[in-house]
Design a protein around this motif. Structure first.
Motif, mmCIF file in Angstrom:
data_model
loop_
_atom_site.group_PDB
_atom_site.id
_atom_site.type_symbol
_atom_site.label_atom_id
_atom_site.label_comp_id
_atom_site.label_asym_id
_atom_site.label_seq_id
_atom_site.Cartn_x
_atom_site.Cartn_y
_atom_site.Cartn_z
ATOM 1 N N SER A 1 0.852 -1.194 0.000
ATOM 2 C CA SER A 1 0.000 0.000 0.000
ATOM 3 C C SER A 1 0.881 1.236 0.000
ATOM 4 O O SER A 1 2.040 1.184 0.424
ATOM 5 C CB SER A 1 -0.911 0.017 1.233
ATOM 6 O OG SER A 1 -1.728 -1.145 1.275
ATOM 7 N N ARG B 1 -9.797 0.108 -4.284
ATOM 8 C CA ARG B 1 -8.370 0.183 -3.964
ATOM 9 C C ARG B 1 -7.936 1.590 -3.593
ATOM 10 O O ARG B 1 -6.923 1.756 -2.915
ATOM 11 C CB ARG B 1 -7.525 -0.291 -5.155
ATOM 12 C CG ARG B 1 -7.636 -1.779 -5.442
ATOM 13 C CD ARG B 1 -6.440 -2.289 -6.259
ATOM 14 N NE ARG B 1 -6.203 -1.536 -7.482
ATOM 15 C CZ ARG B 1 -5.065 -0.943 -7.782
ATOM 16 N NH1 ARG B 1 -4.055 -0.963 -6.929
ATOM 17 N NH2 ARG B 1 -4.923 -0.291 -8.929
ATOM 18 N N HIS C 1 -8.722 4.734 -1.473
ATOM 19 C CA HIS C 1 -9.518 5.088 -0.295
ATOM 20 C C HIS C 1 -9.279 6.564 0.056
ATOM 21 O O HIS C 1 -8.141 6.968 0.323
ATOM 22 C CB HIS C 1 -9.149 4.193 0.885
ATOM 23 C CG HIS C 1 -9.275 2.717 0.592
ATOM 24 N ND1 HIS C 1 -10.477 2.056 0.601
ATOM 25 C CD2 HIS C 1 -8.321 1.793 0.260
ATOM 26 C CE1 HIS C 1 -10.280 0.768 0.303
ATOM 27 N NE2 HIS C 1 -8.967 0.595 0.086
ATOM 28 N N LEU D 1 -5.225 6.713 -0.094
ATOM 29 C CA LEU D 1 -4.533 5.467 0.209
ATOM 30 C C LEU D 1 -4.796 4.477 -0.927
ATOM 31 O O LEU D 1 -5.933 4.103 -1.198
ATOM 32 C CB LEU D 1 -5.017 4.872 1.538
ATOM 33 C CG LEU D 1 -4.394 3.523 1.924
ATOM 34 C CD1 LEU D 1 -2.896 3.664 2.154
ATOM 35 C CD2 LEU D 1 -5.072 2.955 3.171
ATOM 36 N N THR E 1 -4.157 0.731 -2.256
ATOM 37 C CA THR E 1 -3.809 -0.608 -1.760
ATOM 38 C C THR E 1 -3.626 -1.587 -2.923
ATOM 39 O O THR E 1 -4.036 -1.333 -4.051
ATOM 40 C CB THR E 1 -4.897 -1.125 -0.808
ATOM 41 O OG1 THR E 1 -6.137 -1.207 -1.521
ATOM 42 C CG2 THR E 1 -5.048 -0.206 0.394
ATOM 43 N N ASP E 2 -3.019 -2.730 -2.566
ATOM 44 C CA ASP E 2 -2.776 -3.812 -3.541
ATOM 45 C C ASP E 2 -2.126 -3.276 -4.818
ATOM 46 O O ASP E 2 -2.575 -3.551 -5.940
ATOM 47 C CB ASP E 2 -4.086 -4.532 -3.891
ATOM 48 C CG ASP E 2 -4.687 -5.249 -2.706
ATOM 49 O OD1 ASP E 2 -3.918 -5.674 -1.819
ATOM 50 O OD2 ASP E 2 -5.923 -5.382 -2.650
#
Length: 680
Positions: A36, A85, A87, A101, A103-104
């Motif tokens: 992340s 993904r 945020h 944010l 992620t992945d």
């Protein structure tokens, strides 16, 4: 470099402007796949929500990563690749924080992002660069529990910013105390099969190219062997980066073949006391019925055949061809030798007795020679191929046809005799000579002295031609001395020429065993000469003076009246019979069971070759059989030999007397007249 300049320029503009100031990270953000990353975007003075709009985009494709508008997020405007993904922290908007944010993350997420903040008619933005960090990790370390004979997979997954196909090297190695063993190598996108150790060739493979592209370098190991037990290392190298993981292969039990080996060894053990006690009782009571004869044959054959099958099963899983063939042949050929020394031998039918006497030694010699030297042919064929490919030794390439010719001639002489002891012994003498010259051809001669030593093995064969011209006792003595000398020289040359070779100990033991059989065949040949009266009694004695004529005729007459009946085997035969039927079975089965258990526990063989145990023990039994052959020959011919020895003593005394000076005291001239009469 251009991207960094753009970010610095944007920050400078935002700082120098008198209006809205949007701030972000001071430098690029490094990410790793699957992780992340926080894309910072904020203002120092909070903005009311009703006046605010925040837009996250990629600069390369203008793809909307996230949109905040009219006081809430607008997921329908977001690109599908960032759904769930990206945020956005709505609760932090009141504090001026518009960070995102992500992620992945994957390698596709690398690039330049911009955060644009709108306040009424005013706007400002900041640029954030995401780049892949330099990293290399390997995962998959685990413990594998598998039975011998099955297939398994050793896991190894590579995670890196570098595409798997571009990695410099990915290798699988088995950890050893001295030097790691290469199991598989993948270098610069290609497998290197020639680097794989011979124990793993045709038994290892990677997965498909699609799996390799995903970083999956797991190794599929087929037909697990006991020696495969241990630790395997998956190592990855690229420039200054390296990583590894370890997989342990454990053995949980025997395969069906190993169970079969144990069962047949245990069967041989169980049969020994059951049949051995009954057979010994039959021998002790001197019973010669058909049931006792069948009992003796069962006692000799069943444990030996069970052990031979155990060695064959061992060879299918763990052994190698020369070892298995030799061990199995030794056990099967021992049946003939045991039947030859059994006390019930005289109760066999005449044709069976004749077959056993003619084949127990000669065919055993032939078969062991064929088995052992066939293994050498395979071994030297690989050496020949390697030398031929490199053209390093012109002599070795040219010598291969001669090696093959010698081998075929060796086998032909081993089996091509009509069963008579004289032709069998002659073929064995020729074999002894050819075996040495084959070793000299296959391995370095080292010195010309070794060649002349090898030529000494021709002397026993040449001495056979002097049979009619030399006294029999002298002829026997010289023949035995030459046979013993040939044995010593052959063992020495094998030990000398094979120095540093893995076959050295096994071949030295084998040539010792073959020469013991050669000595046994020699005494069987002598026994046959005496039985067939092929040697005239007149050749036993040196033709002396007329004074010895009467004694000579008397000795001839006594010899001609000797009977040719065989003596009773006696207790010595029983001891030798039990030594071979019980002792060797115990030694062979215990050695095989111990080697199998230790290899299962340690993952590698304790003994590289079981022949170093079996052949010396067979040599002990063969020496005992040789002693029986010498004893039988002495019992049959002791009267003739004693008379011949006495004749030589008498001849030596006469020679010594003729050389002594005359005695002056005439009283001693006629020893037949009493001394008192001479004085009178």
């Amino acid at each position: 470099m251009k991207t960094s300049l753009v970010i610095c320029f944007a920050l400078s503009v935002s700082v120098l402007s008198n209006g809205l100031h949007v701030l972000g990270p001071s430098g690029p953000l490094a990410i790793q796949p699957g992780g992340s990353v926080m894309l910072s975007c904020y203002v120092q003075t909070p903005i009311p929500v009703e006046e605010l709009e925040v837009e996250w985009r990629r600069t390369d494709s203008e793809t909307i990563v996230h949109l905040f508008q009219d006081g809430e997020s607008q997921p329908e405007s977001q690109d599908q690749a960032y759904h769930d993904r990206a945020h956005f922290f709505i609760e932090d908007i009141a504090r001026g924080n518009f960070s995102l944010l992500l992620t992945d993350v994957t390698t596709k997420d690398t690039g330049l992002y911009k955060c644009v903040v709108y306040r009424n008619q005013e706007s400002n933005e900041t640029l954030i660069e995401i780049k892949m960090s330099v990293y290399l990790t390997v995962s998959g370390g685990h413990v594998v529990s598998v039975y011998a004979g099955e297939d398994t997979t050793l896991n190894c997954s590579v995670h890196s910013h570098i595409p798997p196909e571009e990695l410099e090297e990915v290798s699988w190695k088995k950890r050893k105390t001295d030097e790691d063993m290469v199991v598989f190598q993948f270098i610069n996108g290609q497998t290197v099969p020639e680097s794989i150790h011979e124990a793993y060739r045709d038994r290892v493979e990677l997965f498909s190219r699609e799996e390799i592209h995903k970083g999956n370098f797991s190794l599929r190991l087929k037909n697990i062997q006991i020696e495969d037990k241990g630790f395997y290392i998956c190592e990855v190298f690229h420039e200054d980066l390296s990583a590894n993981t370890t997989v342990e292969v454990q053995q949980l039990g025997f395969s069906s073949m190993h169970t079969g080996v144990l069962c047949f060894c245990i069967l041989a053990f169980v049969l020994l006391p059951v049949l051995g006690y009954a057979a010994y009782t039959s021998i002790k009571n001197n019973k010669n019925t058909k049931s006792d004869l069948a009992l003796q044959c069962t006692f000799v054959c069943c444990p030996t055949i069970a052990l031979a099958v155990a060695f064959i099963l061992w060879g299918v899983t763990e052994g190698f061809l020369a070892e298995v063939a030799t061990c199995s042949a030794l056990n099967l050929l021992r049946i003939l030798s045991l039947l030859w020394v059994t006390s019930h031998f005289k109760t066999f039918p005449e044709n069976i007795r004749r077959f056993i006497k003619k084949t127990a030694v000669s065919q055993g010699y032939a078969l062991i020679t064929a088995v052992i030297y066939s293994g050498l042919v395979v071994h030297n064929w690989h050496k020949y191929e390697a030398i031929q490919s490199t053209n390093d030794s012109f002599f070795m390439v040219l010598s291969w046809p001669s090696q093959l010719f010698l081998l075929l001639l060796l086998f032909f002489l081993s089996f091509h005799h009509k069963g008579s002891p004289n032709s069998a012994y002659a073929c064995i003498c020729i074999n002894n000579l050819f075996r040495i010259f084959m070793i000299m051809t296959w391995y370095s001669l080292k010195s010309i002295a070794n060649f002349f030593l090898g030529c000494i093995l021709l002397l026993p064969l040449c001495w056979l031609g002097f049979q009619q011209g030399v006294p029999f006792l002298t002829w026997i003595s010289v023949l035995c001395i030459l046979e013993f000398l040939s044995t010593v020289i052959s063992v020495y040359l094998h030990n000398e020429l094979l120095e540093g070779d893995k076959e050295r100990v096994a071949l030295t033991c084998a040539t010792t065993y073959l020469h013991i059989l050669s000595l046994t065949a020699c005494f069987k040949y002598l026994d046959h000469l005496c039985e067939s009266n092929s040697i005239s009694t007149r050749t036993w004695l040196v033709r002396g003076s007329n004074s010895n004529h009467d004694e000579t005729q008397r000795m001839q007459g006594s010899n001609s009246n000797d009977t040719e009946t065989e003596q009773s085997p006696g207790q010595l035969y029983t001891i030798v019979h039990m030594l071979g039927a019980v002792g060797l079975i115990c030694v062979n089965s215990i050695s095989l069971i111990a080697e199998l258990i230790l290899k299962t526990r340690n993952g590698e063989r304790t003994l590289t070759d079981l022949r170093v145990i079996l052949l010396p023990s067979e040599c002990v039994f063969a020496i005992c059989c040789l002693a029986l052959a010498i004893s039988a020959f002495w019992r049959k011919e002791k009267e003739r030999l004693k008379k011949h020895i006495n004749y030589w003593r008498h001849l030596c005394r006469r020679t010594q007397t003729s050389r002594d000076p005359p005695v002056e005291n005439h009283e001693l001239e006629n020893p037949a007249v009493p001394a008192s009469q001479q004085r009178s």
